[in-house]
Design a protein around this motif. Structure first.
Motif, PDB file in Angstrom:
ATOM      1  N   ALA A   1      20.270  36.491  36.997  1.00  0.00           N
ATOM      2  CA  ALA A   1      20.472  37.765  36.299  1.00  0.00           C
ATOM      3  C   ALA A   1      19.437  38.773  36.786  1.00  0.00           C
ATOM      4  O   ALA A   1      18.269  38.428  36.982  1.00  0.00           O
ATOM      5  CB  ALA A   1      20.355  37.558  34.791  1.00  0.00           C
ATOM      6  N   GLY A   2      19.877  40.003  36.988  1.00  0.00           N
ATOM      7  CA  GLY A   2      18.965  41.056  37.428  1.00  0.00           C
ATOM      8  C   GLY A   2      18.875  41.214  38.930  1.00  0.00           C
ATOM      9  O   GLY A   2      18.336  42.206  39.425  1.00  0.00           O
ATOM     10  N   GLN A   3      19.388  40.224  39.693  1.00  0.00           N
ATOM     11  CA  GLN A   3      19.402  40.366  41.153  1.00  0.00           C
ATOM     12  C   GLN A   3      20.529  41.313  41.573  1.00  0.00           C
ATOM     13  O   GLN A   3      21.500  41.507  40.837  1.00  0.00           O
ATOM     14  CB  GLN A   3      19.595  38.996  41.830  1.00  0.00           C
ATOM     15  N   THR A   4      20.361  41.880  42.769  1.00  0.00           N
ATOM     16  CA  THR A   4      21.344  42.852  43.262  1.00  0.00           C
ATOM     17  C   THR A   4      22.295  42.196  44.258  1.00  0.00           C
ATOM     18  O   THR A   4      21.854  41.576  45.231  1.00  0.00           O
ATOM     19  CB  THR A   4      20.624  44.035  43.941  1.00  0.00           C
ATOM     20  N   VAL A   5      23.579  42.332  43.988  1.00  0.00           N
ATOM     21  CA  VAL A   5      24.620  41.812  44.882  1.00  0.00           C
ATOM     22  C   VAL A   5      25.396  42.997  45.451  1.00  0.00           C
ATOM     23  O   VAL A   5      25.805  43.883  44.700  1.00  0.00           O
ATOM     24  CB  VAL A   5      25.608  40.899  44.121  1.00  0.00           C
ATOM     25  N   THR A   6      25.575  43.014  46.759  1.00  0.00           N
ATOM     26  CA  THR A   6      26.445  44.023  47.368  1.00  0.00           C
ATOM     27  C   THR A   6      27.649  43.313  47.986  1.00  0.00           C
ATOM     28  O   THR A   6      27.482  42.371  48.771  1.00  0.00           O
ATOM     29  CB  THR A   6      25.693  44.847  48.424  1.00  0.00           C
ATOM     30  N   ILE A   7      28.825  43.752  47.593  1.00  0.00           N
ATOM     31  CA  ILE A   7      30.064  43.161  48.102  1.00  0.00           C
ATOM     32  C   ILE A   7      30.597  44.070  49.203  1.00  0.00           C
ATOM     33  O   ILE A   7      30.920  45.229  48.968  1.00  0.00           O
ATOM     34  CB  ILE A   7      31.100  43.001  46.975  1.00  0.00           C
ATOM     35  N   LEU A   8      30.608  43.509  50.426  1.00  0.00           N
ATOM     36  CA  LEU A   8      31.072  44.259  51.600  1.00  0.00           C
ATOM     37  C   LEU A   8      32.577  44.105  51.730  1.00  0.00           C
ATOM     38  O   LEU A   8      33.082  42.973  51.784  1.00  0.00           O
ATOM     39  CB  LEU A   8      30.452  43.649  52.851  1.00  0.00           C
ATOM     40  N   THR A   9      33.275  45.204  51.822  1.00  0.00           N
ATOM     41  CA  THR A   9      34.728  45.143  51.955  1.00  0.00           C
ATOM     42  C   THR A   9      35.193  46.026  53.109  1.00  0.00           C
ATOM     43  O   THR A   9      34.462  46.897  53.579  1.00  0.00           O
ATOM     44  CB  THR A   9      35.424  45.623  50.664  1.00  0.00           C
ATOM     45  N   SER A  10      36.418  45.765  53.544  1.00  0.00           N
ATOM     46  CA  SER A  10      37.030  46.614  54.571  1.00  0.00           C
ATOM     47  C   SER A  10      38.546  46.562  54.406  1.00  0.00           C
ATOM     48  O   SER A  10      39.046  46.073  53.385  1.00  0.00           O
ATOM     49  CB  SER A  10      36.590  46.170  55.956  1.00  0.00           C
ATOM     50  N   ALA A  11      39.260  47.009  55.417  1.00  0.00           N
ATOM     51  CA  ALA A  11      40.713  47.161  55.294  1.00  0.00           C
ATOM     52  C   ALA A  11      41.445  45.839  55.072  1.00  0.00           C
ATOM     53  O   ALA A  11      42.548  45.831  54.526  1.00  0.00           O
ATOM     54  CB  ALA A  11      41.252  47.839  56.550  1.00  0.00           C
ATOM     55  N   ASN A  12      40.829  44.720  55.486  1.00  0.00           N
ATOM     56  CA  ASN A  12      41.541  43.445  55.374  1.00  0.00           C
ATOM     57  C   ASN A  12      41.064  42.589  54.196  1.00  0.00           C
ATOM     58  O   ASN A  12      41.433  41.426  54.090  1.00  0.00           O
ATOM     59  CB  ASN A  12      41.418  42.659  56.686  1.00  0.00           C
ATOM     60  N   THR A  13      40.217  43.139  53.316  1.00  0.00           N
ATOM     61  CA  THR A  13      39.691  42.345  52.204  1.00  0.00           C
ATOM     62  C   THR A  13      40.807  41.962  51.236  1.00  0.00           C
ATOM     63  O   THR A  13      41.631  42.795  50.861  1.00  0.00           O
ATOM     64  CB  THR A  13      38.611  43.156  51.459  1.00  0.00           C
ATOM     65  N   HIS A  14      40.811  40.675  50.828  1.00  0.00           N
ATOM     66  CA  HIS A  14      41.838  40.209  49.900  1.00  0.00           C
ATOM     67  C   HIS A  14      41.529  40.750  48.496  1.00  0.00           C
ATOM     68  O   HIS A  14      40.443  40.536  47.973  1.00  0.00           O
ATOM     69  CB  HIS A  14      41.862  38.673  49.883  1.00  0.00           C
ATOM     70  N   PRO A  15      42.493  41.439  47.868  1.00  0.00           N
ATOM     71  CA  PRO A  15      42.196  42.079  46.576  1.00  0.00           C
ATOM     72  C   PRO A  15      41.802  41.102  45.472  1.00  0.00           C
ATOM     73  O   PRO A  15      40.933  41.418  44.643  1.00  0.00           O
ATOM     74  CB  PRO A  15      43.508  42.807  46.221  1.00  0.00           C
ATOM     75  N   GLN A  16      42.387  39.916  45.450  1.00  0.00           N
ATOM     76  CA  GLN A  16      42.031  38.948  44.403  1.00  0.00           C
ATOM     77  C   GLN A  16      40.623  38.388  44.627  1.00  0.00           C
ATOM     78  O   GLN A  16      39.871  38.177  43.673  1.00  0.00           O
ATOM     79  CB  GLN A  16      43.054  37.794  44.357  1.00  0.00           C
ATOM     80  N   THR A  17      40.262  38.177  45.887  1.00  0.00           N
ATOM     81  CA  THR A  17      38.909  37.695  46.185  1.00  0.00           C
ATOM     82  C   THR A  17      37.881  38.735  45.736  1.00  0.00           C
ATOM     83  O   THR A  17      36.848  38.400  45.149  1.00  0.00           O
ATOM     84  CB  THR A  17      38.764  37.410  47.696  1.00  0.00           C
ATOM     85  N   LEU A  18      38.183  40.006  45.969  1.00  0.00           N
ATOM     86  CA  LEU A  18      37.276  41.079  45.561  1.00  0.00           C
ATOM     87  C   LEU A  18      37.202  41.210  44.043  1.00  0.00           C
ATOM     88  O   LEU A  18      36.097  41.240  43.476  1.00  0.00           O
ATOM     89  CB  LEU A  18      37.747  42.403  46.186  1.00  0.00           C
ATOM     90  N   SER A  19      38.344  41.277  43.386  1.00  0.00           N
ATOM     91  CA  SER A  19      38.309  41.524  41.933  1.00  0.00           C
ATOM     92  C   SER A  19      37.620  40.382  41.195  1.00  0.00           C
ATOM     93  O   SER A  19      36.869  40.601  40.242  1.00  0.00           O
ATOM     94  CB  SER A  19      39.727  41.751  41.390  1.00  0.00           C
ATOM     95  N   THR A  20      37.829  39.159  41.655  1.00  0.00           N
ATOM     96  CA  THR A  20      37.209  38.023  40.969  1.00  0.00           C
ATOM     97  C   THR A  20      35.721  37.903  41.324  1.00  0.00           C
ATOM     98  O   THR A  20      34.926  37.452  40.488  1.00  0.00           O
ATOM     99  CB  THR A  20      37.948  36.716  41.301  1.00  0.00           C
ATOM    100  N   ALA A  21      35.332  38.343  42.526  1.00  0.00           N
ATOM    101  CA  ALA A  21      33.901  38.377  42.865  1.00  0.00           C
ATOM    102  C   ALA A  21      33.183  39.384  41.976  1.00  0.00           C
ATOM    103  O   ALA A  21      32.056  39.133  41.513  1.00  0.00           O
ATOM    104  CB  ALA A  21      33.706  38.740  44.343  1.00  0.00           C
ATOM    105  N   LEU A  22      33.825  40.515  41.712  1.00  0.00           N
ATOM    106  CA  LEU A  22      33.215  41.527  40.832  1.00  0.00           C
ATOM    107  C   LEU A  22      32.997  40.963  39.433  1.00  0.00           C
ATOM    108  O   LEU A  22      31.949  41.187  38.814  1.00  0.00           O
ATOM    109  CB  LEU A  22      34.118  42.767  40.768  1.00  0.00           C
ATOM    110  N   ILE A  23      33.965  40.216  38.932  1.00  0.00           N
ATOM    111  CA  ILE A  23      33.836  39.651  37.571  1.00  0.00           C
ATOM    112  C   ILE A  23      32.743  38.575  37.546  1.00  0.00           C
ATOM    113  O   ILE A  23      31.868  38.573  36.678  1.00  0.00           O
ATOM    114  CB  ILE A  23      35.192  39.065  37.109  1.00  0.00           C
ATOM    115  N   ALA A  24      32.790  37.652  38.498  1.00  0.00           N
ATOM    116  CA  ALA A  24      31.848  36.520  38.474  1.00  0.00           C
ATOM    117  C   ALA A  24      30.402  36.980  38.642  1.00  0.00           C
ATOM    118  O   ALA A  24      29.499  36.456  37.974  1.00  0.00           O
ATOM    119  CB  ALA A  24      32.222  35.516  39.570  1.00  0.00           C
ATOM    120  N   THR A  25      30.165  37.948  39.530  1.00  0.00           N
ATOM    121  CA  THR A  25      28.786  38.414  39.747  1.00  0.00           C
ATOM    122  C   THR A  25      28.263  39.148  38.503  1.00  0.00           C
ATOM    123  O   THR A  25      27.124  38.946  38.092  1.00  0.00           O
ATOM    124  CB  THR A  25      28.703  39.347  40.972  1.00  0.00           C
ATOM    125  N   GLN A  26      29.128  39.978  37.892  1.00  0.00           N
ATOM    126  CA  GLN A  26      28.693  40.692  36.678  1.00  0.00           C
ATOM    127  C   GLN A  26      28.490  39.732  35.512  1.00  0.00           C
ATOM    128  O   GLN A  26      27.563  39.893  34.720  1.00  0.00           O
ATOM    129  CB  GLN A  26      29.715  41.772  36.306  1.00  0.00           C
TER     130      GLN A  26
END
Ligand code: FE2
Length: 346
Positions: free
Chosen positions: A23-48
């Motif tokens: 908790a309190g650490q900084t995570v940056t999620i790198l995305t681009s045109a080919n990023t899978h939307p489910q992988t991104l949305s669930t990474a956002l939830i799990a990290t938060q």
């Protein structure tokens, strides 16, 4: 078959806990045109959910007009970080970068890692990620193999198909890929599960037979006609065989780069949950073929650069070639026999 968001959040949570995200650490999620939307949305939830401070950094794709395929590992040119001071600064200030775009090895990435930032690449589709969630046991197995490579002076590979290939070792450190990033400055790839190194520059020699049923990446195809590579002074000097050999030769020739033919990383797979048959079940757009790279008991070798290990060779061409049914010896001791990992051999 799809997986649920719940399963993906659970998979991310396990990987993030193995990666010691606090908790309190900084995570940056790198995305681009080919990023899978489910992988991104669930990474956002799990990290938060784990209490991290979370950023998204979306970068435009590069090299698409130069590469001959959409595979993100097929063309190793500049990256979206080349000359991008603002993006580099954001990543350097992060404790953990989740790379959902495929940054690949570059001086910028090495610089970011040196500052202690961890980077975890995850671009396979969600169902592959959930099947291949790494475990502490994966780490133990791969670290043991890495240590075994570190003590060896030569890797020797033979097969009934005709491979007889010698790789003197010692110039480069062995590398362990086990699927999570539990140490500062560590890079890894989820999914994986293999140990690798690089032959001493200019010293690998012998013959490699890519047999019927073996796999070429990024072609993502099973070979139909055996391909014979002659290796002299660290380079594949002849590529012979039928139509598959011809197609491989023609593809490599498009890079117009002698360095493309150098022997790159060598090692073997240690992931029992990876399967040889998976590649035949996917459209080429959907996977980068990590099942084949991590398959337990394969011999995985590649052609192309060695800068990943600290060598000086760079080239935009990179071919990964996993072989089945090989014997892999380290200083005469078998660690893989006929495509099966030898217990206690590492
Ligand atoms: Fe590779």
């Amino acid at each position: 078959m799809p997986v649920s968001d719940f399963q993906m959040v659970d998979a991310w949570t396990r990987v993030l806990k193995l990666s010691r995200l606090e908790a309190g650490q900084t995570v940056t999620i790198l995305t681009s045109a080919n990023t899978h939307p489910q992988t991104l949305s669930t990474a956002l939830i799990a990290t938060q959910a784990l209490g991290a401070i979370v950023n998204r950094l979306d970068l435009p794709p590069v090299n698409g007009e130069k590469a001959l395929s959409r595979d993100p590992l097929a063309y190793l040119g500049t990256t979206p970080l080349t000359g991008n001071r603002a993006a580099i600064a954001a990543l350097k200030e992060s404790d953990l970068v989740l790379d959902l775009m495929t940054l690949l090895f570059s001086p910028e990435q090495l610089d970011i890692l040196k500052g202690g930032t961890k980077i975890l690449l995850a671009v396979e589709p969600p169902e592959v990620l959930t099947r291949l969630v790494p475990t502490p046991e994966d780490r133990e197995r791969v670290l043991a193999a890495q240590a075994r490579i570190g003590r060896a002076r030569e890797m020797h590979i033979v097969s009934a198909a005709g491979t007889d290939f010698h790789c003197p070792l010692g110039e480069f450190h062995p590398i362990a890929e086990y699927g999570f990033v539990d140490e500062p400055g560590r890079w890894d790839h989820w999914p994986s599960g293999f140990a690798l190194t690089f032959p001493n520059d200019g010293q690998a020699y012998g013959r490699i037979v890519i047999d019927r049923g073996d796999i070429l990446l990024p072609q993502k195809s099973y070979v139909n006609d055996p391909i014979e590579l002659t290796v002299e002074n660290g380079f594949a000097t002849r590529i012979e065989g039928g139509v598959d050999a011809q197609l491989l030769s023609e593809y490599m020739a498009t890079f117009r780069d002698d360095q493309a033919y150098a022997i790159s990383h060598i090692g073997w797979g240690l992931q029992p949950r990876a399967h040889w048959s998976t590649l035949g079940l996917y459209d080429r757009e959907q996977t980068i073929g990590m099942d084949a790279r991590a398959f337990e008991g394969n011999f995985l070798f590649s052609l192309g650069p060695n800068n990943e290990a600290g060598g000086s060779r760079t080239t935009t061409c990179h071919i990964d070639i996993p072989l089945r049914h090989c014997d892999v010896y380290l200083d005469g001791e078998a660690v893989v026999r006929n495509g099966c990992v030898v217990n206690g051999g590492h």
